[in-house]
Design an enzyme around this catalytic site. Sequence first.
Site, short mmCIF file in Angstrom:
data_model
loop_
_atom_site.label_atom_id
_atom_site.label_comp_id
_atom_site.label_asym_id
_atom_site.label_seq_id
_atom_site.Cartn_x
_atom_site.Cartn_y
_atom_site.Cartn_z
N GLU A 98 5.47 -3.06 3.34
CA GLU A 98 4.31 -2.26 4.44
C GLU A 98 3.06 -3.29 4.01
O GLU A 98 2.12 -3.74 4.78
CB GLU A 98 3.32 -1.68 2.89
CG GLU A 98 4.80 -0.24 3.85
CD GLU A 98 4.03 1.34 2.33
OE1 GLU A 98 3.71 2.18 3.34
OE2 GLU A 98 3.92 1.07 1.42
N TYR A 151 -22.33 6.15 16.02
CA TYR A 151 -21.12 6.31 16.40
C TYR A 151 -20.00 5.16 16.83
O TYR A 151 -19.17 4.70 16.06
CB TYR A 151 -20.35 7.53 16.56
CG TYR A 151 -20.47 7.29 18.14
CD1 TYR A 151 -20.23 7.32 19.66
CD2 TYR A 151 -21.52 8.39 18.75
CE1 TYR A 151 -20.73 7.41 20.78
CE2 TYR A 151 -22.15 8.90 19.82
CZ TYR A 151 -21.30 8.02 21.37
OH TYR A 151 -21.90 7.98 22.46
N GLU A 200 -5.38 6.76 -0.80
CA GLU A 200 -6.40 7.77 -1.08
C GLU A 200 -7.75 6.95 -1.20
O GLU A 200 -8.53 7.15 -0.74
CB GLU A 200 -6.43 9.09 -2.48
CG GLU A 200 -5.27 10.01 -1.98
CD GLU A 200 -3.87 9.43 -1.74
OE1 GLU A 200 -2.69 9.54 -2.61
OE2 GLU A 200 -3.37 8.62 -1.34
N LYS A 208 -1.82 7.93 7.88
CA LYS A 208 -0.31 7.04 8.52
C LYS A 208 1.12 7.30 8.55
O LYS A 208 2.14 8.14 7.94
CB LYS A 208 -0.40 6.79 6.50
CG LYS A 208 0.71 5.43 6.29
CD LYS A 208 0.62 5.55 4.78
CE LYS A 208 1.69 3.68 4.79
NZ LYS A 208 1.69 3.46 3.25
#
Length: 119
Positions: free
Chosen positions: A21, A53, A73, A98
Site C-alpha cells: 500500500e 471550498y 482514522e 478507501k
Amino acid sequence: MDRITLTGVTAVGYHGVFDFERRDGQPFVVDAVLHTDFTKAAETDDLQYTAHYGEVAELITKHIEGEPLNLIEALAVRIAEGILANYAVAAVDVTVHKPKAPIEVPFGDVTVSVHRERS
C-alpha cells in the site's frame, strides 16, 4: 448552522499498514461538511466571510498525497484538524473512503468518519 458540503475529493495516497500500500498507493476519496454561519457572507456576497471550498479541496488533497499514515482514522482526523485550523468554521465532519482497501471478500467501500468542533 449552515453547511458547505464537499464530496468526492479524490487523490492517490500511500496510506495503509501493508508494504504494498505504501509502495503502490491507491485512491482515497474524502467528503467534508463544514458547519458555519452564512449570514455575513450572504449579506455582503463576499468570499472572505465564508470558507473557500476550492482551497478546502486543495488542503484535503495535500493531506491525501502527503505523509503516509497507517490508518485512515489518522488521515480523517488530520484533515479535520487542518480545516478547523485554517478556516472560520464551527465544526467539520470528514469521511475518508478507501475503496480499494486490501480486503479479501467482495465489498463496496470502507469509510471512517470524524466530527470535530472548534473548542
